[in-house]
Scaffold this motif. Structure first.
Motif, PDB file in Angstrom:
ATOM      1  N   GLU A   7       0.827  -1.209   0.000  1.00 45.34           N
ATOM      2  CA  GLU A   7       0.000   0.000   0.000  1.00 45.34           C
ATOM      3  C   GLU A   7       0.863   1.262   0.000  1.00 45.34           C
ATOM      4  N   ARG A   8       1.985   1.215   0.722  1.00 46.53           N
ATOM      5  CA  ARG A   8       2.878   2.377   0.745  1.00 46.53           C
ATOM      6  C   ARG A   8       3.474   2.620  -0.636  1.00 46.53           C
ATOM      7  N   ILE A   9       3.819   1.554  -1.324  1.00 47.70           N
ATOM      8  CA  ILE A   9       4.363   1.680  -2.677  1.00 47.70           C
ATOM      9  C   ILE A   9       3.341   2.317  -3.611  1.00 47.70           C
ATOM     10  N   ILE A  10       2.103   1.867  -3.518  1.00 51.18           N
ATOM     11  CA  ILE A  10       1.050   2.414  -4.380  1.00 51.18           C
ATOM     12  C   ILE A  10       0.805   3.886  -4.060  1.00 51.18           C
ATOM     13  N   THR A  11       0.798   4.222  -2.773  1.00 49.53           N
ATOM     14  CA  THR A  11       0.569   5.610  -2.365  1.00 49.53           C
ATOM     15  C   THR A  11       1.687   6.527  -2.859  1.00 49.53           C
ATOM     16  N   GLU A  12       2.921   6.145  -2.592  1.00 48.68           N
ATOM     17  CA  GLU A  12       4.060   6.973  -3.004  1.00 48.68           C
ATOM     18  C   GLU A  12       4.192   6.990  -4.530  1.00 48.68           C
ATOM     19  N   GLY A  13       3.955   5.842  -5.147  1.00 46.68           N
ATOM     20  CA  GLY A  13       4.023   5.766  -6.609  1.00 46.68           C
ATOM     21  C   GLY A  13       2.983   6.655  -7.260  1.00 46.68           C
ATOM     22  N   THR A  26      10.793   7.228 -11.837  1.00 44.53           N
ATOM     23  CA  THR A  26      11.624   6.034 -11.942  1.00 44.53           C
ATOM     24  C   THR A  26      11.348   5.113 -10.755  1.00 44.53           C
ATOM     25  N   MET A  27      11.679   3.867 -10.926  1.00 40.79           N
ATOM     26  CA  MET A  27      11.526   2.912  -9.833  1.00 40.79           C
ATOM     27  C   MET A  27      12.473   3.256  -8.687  1.00 40.79           C
ATOM     28  N   ASP A  28      13.621   3.833  -9.009  1.00 45.41           N
ATOM     29  CA  ASP A  28      14.543   4.309  -7.964  1.00 45.41           C
ATOM     30  C   ASP A  28      13.854   5.355  -7.092  1.00 45.41           C
ATOM     31  N   ASP A  29      13.135   6.287  -7.758  1.00 47.16           N
ATOM     32  CA  ASP A  29      12.431   7.336  -7.026  1.00 47.16           C
ATOM     33  C   ASP A  29      11.389   6.734  -6.084  1.00 47.16           C
ATOM     34  N   VAL A  30      10.661   5.748  -6.581  1.00 40.05           N
ATOM     35  CA  VAL A  30       9.602   5.119  -5.788  1.00 40.05           C
ATOM     36  C   VAL A  30      10.207   4.407  -4.575  1.00 40.05           C
ATOM     37  N   ALA A  31      11.268   3.642  -4.802  1.00 39.77           N
ATOM     38  CA  ALA A  31      11.915   2.921  -3.701  1.00 39.77           C
ATOM     39  C   ALA A  31      12.427   3.897  -2.650  1.00 39.77           C
ATOM     40  N   ARG A  32      13.041   4.986  -3.117  1.00 41.41           N
ATOM     41  CA  ARG A  32      13.576   5.990  -2.194  1.00 41.41           C
ATOM     42  C   ARG A  32      12.450   6.644  -1.386  1.00 41.41           C
ATOM     43  N   ALA A  33      11.348   6.981  -2.061  1.00 42.05           N
ATOM     44  CA  ALA A  33      10.217   7.623  -1.378  1.00 42.05           C
ATOM     45  C   ALA A  33       9.591   6.698  -0.338  1.00 42.05           C
ATOM     46  N   CYS A  34       9.632   5.397  -0.598  1.00 43.88           N
ATOM     47  CA  CYS A  34       9.046   4.413   0.324  1.00 43.88           C
ATOM     48  C   CYS A  34      10.015   3.982   1.424  1.00 43.88           C
ATOM     49  N   GLY A  35      11.289   4.287   1.243  1.00 46.76           N
ATOM     50  CA  GLY A  35      12.290   3.851   2.213  1.00 46.76           C
ATOM     51  C   GLY A  35      12.533   2.357   2.167  1.00 46.76           C
ATOM     52  N   ILE A  36      12.467   1.792   0.963  1.00 47.02           N
ATOM     53  CA  ILE A  36      12.684   0.352   0.795  1.00 47.02           C
ATOM     54  C   ILE A  36      13.756   0.126  -0.268  1.00 47.02           C
ATOM     55  N   SER A  37      14.249  -1.100  -0.359  1.00 48.10           N
ATOM     56  CA  SER A  37      15.241  -1.429  -1.381  1.00 48.10           C
ATOM     57  C   SER A  37      14.548  -1.655  -2.722  1.00 48.10           C
ATOM     58  N   LYS A  38      15.322  -1.517  -3.803  1.00 48.86           N
ATOM     59  CA  LYS A  38      14.759  -1.795  -5.122  1.00 48.86           C
ATOM     60  C   LYS A  38      14.347  -3.264  -5.233  1.00 48.86           C
ATOM     61  N   ARG A  39      15.069  -4.139  -4.545  1.00 53.15           N
ATOM     62  CA  ARG A  39      14.715  -5.557  -4.584  1.00 53.15           C
ATOM     63  C   ARG A  39      13.308  -5.774  -4.025  1.00 53.15           C
ATOM     64  N   THR A  40      13.014  -5.133  -2.897  1.00 52.57           N
ATOM     65  CA  THR A  40      11.678  -5.252  -2.310  1.00 52.57           C
ATOM     66  C   THR A  40      10.626  -4.692  -3.262  1.00 52.57           C
ATOM     67  N   LEU A  41      10.955  -3.552  -3.895  1.00 52.08           N
ATOM     68  CA  LEU A  41      10.021  -2.938  -4.839  1.00 52.08           C
ATOM     69  C   LEU A  41       9.720  -3.887  -5.994  1.00 52.08           C
ATOM     70  N   TYR A  42      10.745  -4.475  -6.571  1.00 51.79           N
ATOM     71  CA  TYR A  42      10.549  -5.358  -7.726  1.00 51.79           C
ATOM     72  C   TYR A  42       9.930  -6.695  -7.338  1.00 51.79           C
ATOM     73  N   CYS A  55      -1.493   1.964  -9.917  1.00 48.01           N
ATOM     74  CA  CYS A  55      -1.694   3.331  -9.413  1.00 48.01           C
ATOM     75  C   CYS A  55      -2.880   3.994 -10.105  1.00 48.01           C
ATOM     76  N   MET A  56      -2.994   3.815 -11.406  1.00 46.46           N
ATOM     77  CA  MET A  56      -4.112   4.397 -12.160  1.00 46.46           C
ATOM     78  C   MET A  56      -5.442   3.796 -11.699  1.00 46.46           C
ATOM     79  N   HIS A  57      -5.429   2.472 -11.486  1.00 46.68           N
ATOM     80  CA  HIS A  57      -6.640   1.790 -11.027  1.00 46.68           C
ATOM     81  C   HIS A  57      -7.074   2.317  -9.654  1.00 46.68           C
ATOM     82  N   ARG A  58      -6.133   2.449  -8.740  1.00 43.89           N
ATOM     83  CA  ARG A  58      -6.449   2.948  -7.407  1.00 43.89           C
ATOM     84  C   ARG A  58      -6.913   4.395  -7.452  1.00 43.89           C
TER      85      ARG A  58
END
Length: 205
Positions: A7-13, A26-42, A55-58
């Motif tokens: 949910e945090r990823i969707i919100t920040e994304g 970028t996915m880097d931006d999303v990971a940074r905004a969420c405070g998570i690693s890119k591995r967790t994001l992917y 994100c569009m659906h939500r």
């Protein structure tokens, strides 16, 4: 991966998507905004396209829920439409002008889904105008479906051409004039009196 992380990823994304547009996000931006690693994001969203689609659906779901809540708590259609306009105006100010054009260019399949959701919005607006006719706020000879379509067409053109106008008009001012001119154009005398009251109250805020 927890539901909270998703949910945090969707919100920040979603916030990044609206503010900078899909090409700049970028996915880097999303990971940074969420405070998570890119591995967790992917692990949660395998690619940018999948994340943008969610994100569009939500965004569409949240918008519909908010609009329904506004209409449920308004005393008439014009009050509800004015409240929706105020909410949309705030969203418009924080949405990248490249948002729609980038989605259309980079993710045509997602854009087509967006257009399908726009059809739902179009039908909803036509229904509101029909009810407003029953409330003697909209002129009876107006065709609600055509009026709704022309308004949506104007708003889409405004989103796609904003910041490109050669006359130096502010985007927010153009947004205001499109909405107010549309509402005044379809309104009865009773409706115009209500619009005048809304604008007077807005001026006092």
């Amino acid at each position: 991966m927890t539901t909270e992380t998703r949910e945090r990823i969707i919100t920040e994304g979603s916030q990044l998507l609206m503010s900078v547009g899909p090409s700049s996000m970028t996915m880097d931006d999303v990971a940074r905004a969420c405070g998570i690693s890119k591995r967790t994001l992917y692990e949660t969203f395998p690619d940018k396209r999948t994340l943008i689609g969610e994100c569009m659906h939500r965004h569409h779901e949240a918008k519909n829920a908010e609009v329904n809540e506004i209409f449920d708590t308004s005393s008439n259609c014009f009050e509800a439409m004015y409240r929706v306009y105020q909410r949309a105006r705030e969203l418009y100010k924080t949405t990248s002008v490249a948002f729609i054009s980038d989605i259309k260019r980079l993710y045509p399949d997602i854009f087509n889904q967006y257009m399908e959701s726009e059809k739902v919005t179009l039908d909803g607006l036509a229904g509101v105008l029909c009810k407003a006719q029953e409330e003697d706020l909209v002129i009876k000879r107006i065709n609600p479906e055509i009026a709704a379509y022309l308004f949506m067409l104007s708003m889409r053109e405004l989103h796609e051409k904003a910041s490109k106008n050669k006359y130096g008009f502010k985007d927010a001012d153009m947004f205001d004039h499109v909405f107010i001119s549309f509402l005044r154009g379809v309104a009865t005398i009773k409706g115009i009196e209500m619009i005048d009251e809304f604008e007077l109250q807005q001026g006092k805020q």
